[in-house]
Structure formats: C-alpha cells, structure tokens
Enzyme design. Structure first.
Site: not given
Length: 316
Positions: A60, A64-65, A70, A92, A191
């Site tokens: 994850r 998220h990064d 990018g 976050n 997930h």
C-alpha cells in the site's frame, strides 16, 4: 549543409541516448550496488516475520507513493518549513504504515553503497518482496528511480482513491495514472492480506443492502455503531495472512468489507474480471505482477532529476 545535417544527426543520437539512460531497468544496480536487492529483501523479510500485516502495508505504501507525483518517495518526506508532508494527508494520516521499515532497509543499503540506491527504488523492491514473502507473485522490479525534493499534501488529498467512491470514480482515477480497469481490479486483490479500520467500513456493515448478513454481523462485533474507530478487521476473513484469490470469491458472495471493494462486483463493468480471478488464481497473480510493474513506472524521476536521498525522510 553537410555540417548542419551531421550536427542534427549527432544531436538526435544524444537525445536518444539520454532517453535510453532515463529508462528504468531491472539491472540498474548490477554494477553500482550488486547486493542492493538482497539487502533490501533481508530487511523486508525480517519486518514481515515480526508482523505479518506489514506485507500489505508495504504494498500500500508503494501505491500511495506512486499515485502522488509519481513513484518518487515523496510520501516519506517529513514536514519542514518548505515541505507539506504527504504523511498527514487525509488518506495517509494514521493509516499508511511501513515508513520505519523503508528507513531500516535504506540504512542497511547505505552501509554497503552510500548515496547510490534511491528511497523510491527501495519502496518498489519492498512491495515486491512483501508480496513474495506471503505467497504472492514476484517480478523483476525495474530500477533507476530518483527521489523527489518536494511533496504535495494537496495532491495526496485529491489524487488518492477513497473507500467511499463509486466504480466509475475509481476507474477514472486509475485511468488518469495510465492504469486500466483490469489493473485496478488486480491491484485491489492485494486487499486479501490487508486490514481496515472500523471507521472505513462502519457505514457498509450497518447500512448497505449488498452485503451478506452473516458477514456484516461478524464484523459488527469489532466495529460498534459508535466508538472503536481504529479497531482493525481483515479485508479477507477467510485467509487473511495468505496472498491468494479468496478476496474475489468473497466479493462474489457480497463479503467485500469496504464499499470500494464491493463496487468491483456489483452488476458493473468489472464483474467479469472479478469472476475470472476467482476461478483462475494464476491469471490473478500474473495480472497483479504486471499491474505492479506498470504502477511502478508512473512518472519516475530519472537521470539527473531529483536526488538520491541519504535519509529517506529528508532532502539532502
């Protein structure tokens, strides 16, 4: 005239050469830091052996990064007078985990190859190694990313998907990043080893109509109508510690924990993909690996752009 043609020719060669150098490559550190990947892998395995949940957290973290500016490790930067940290963005804050695992891996790599391996590449390798450690697919990670010197809390708040969103909205978000609906469904399959906090699924287990009654009842034990905001529940109740295709089988039984999970199988355009993955785990694994490679190639900084941070949480 001939001089001009020759000059133009060599200029084009320079441009093509620069472009090639800027491409990510799985052999990027073969000469400059040949033990980079094995060093990172050891750190990741140690972290997941200590806490199994960390595998999902590292996958994850990579997601998220990459979805904000990018794949540039901007998510790791701490708040300063000139940087608005993405760590405190809504999607976050008190949710994304694994920062300290990346820091640990980075410190070990710095000992053998100081100033060579980027934090962005470490995040990408960590996600691959996390998947493999819990029985998921592995893949050749393309390397050569550099680290950003900026972060954007605003973009983190606007570009990351929310657990309340519709299928159309989610699909649109992924398409804007160059990812297809199939990529989105495959990536959501991670997930199967994840967990969610009560506040993210409370509305679904108490108010949704497309949810299995027994499943909802079980979830209510750990998620009361009020309080218990951060209480955790596995997204896959059947095999929460194994990377498999049970997540998709659960969706077909209306046992998706998050609204954003169940919309993948709710009479919409992705039903057929969920059905396919529920029946063909090998296809899911293959597509997941391919989607992770594509995601890892979202707007990387290469060449002389950005920097190689010595400490992942701060610019040099």
């Amino acid at each position: 005239m001939a001089v001009k043609v020759a000059a133009a020719f060599f200029f084009m060669l320079f441009i093509l050469s620069t472009a090639c150098q800027a491409k990510l490559s799985s052999s990027f550190y073969d000469k400059s830091c040949p033990k980079a990947e094995s060093t990172i892998r050891a750190a990741i395995r140690t972290a997941i052996a200590r806490e199994r949940r960390m595998a999902a957290s590292l996958i994850r973290l990579h997601f998220h990064d990459c979805f904000v500016q990018g794949c540039d490790a901007s998510i790791l930067l701490e708040e300063t007078s000139s940087i608005q940290s993405e760590k405190t963005a809504g999607p976050n804050d008190n949710s994304v985990r694994g920062y300290e695992v990346i820091d640990k891996a980075k410190s070990k790599v710095e000992k053998i190859c100081p100033g060579v391996v980027s934090c962005a590449d470490i995040i990408a390798v960590a996600a691959r190694d996390a998947s493999a450690y819990v029985g998921g697919p592995s893949w050749a990670v393309k390397l050569g990313r550099r680290d950003s010197t900026t972060a954007s809390r605003d973009l983190a708040n606007t570009d990351l998907p929310a657990f309340t969103e519709s299928l159309d909205k989610l699909t649109s978000r992924f398409q804007k990043k160059g990812l297809t609906a199939r990529d989105m469904v495959a990536l959501s399959g991670s997930h199967t080893i994840g967990q969610a906090q009560c506040f993210t699924f409370r509305d679904r287990i108490y108010n949704a109509s497309n949810i299995d009654a027994g499943f909802a009842s079980t979830r209510k034990r750990r998620c009361p109508r009020t309080g218990g905001q951060a209480n955790l529940a596995p997204l896959d109740l059947v095999t929460p510690n194994s990377f498999d295709n049970k997540y998709f089988k659960n969706l077909m039984r209306n046992k998706g924990l998050l609204h954003s999970d169940q919309v993948l199988f709710n009479g919409g355009s992705t039903d057929s993909i969920v059905t396919e993955y529920s029946r063909n785990p090998a296809k899911f694994s293959s597509d997941f690996a391919s989607a992770m490679i594509k995601m890892g190639n979202i707007h990387p900084l290469t060449g002389s752009a950005g920097q190689i941070r010595r400490i992942c949480s701060a610019v040099n």
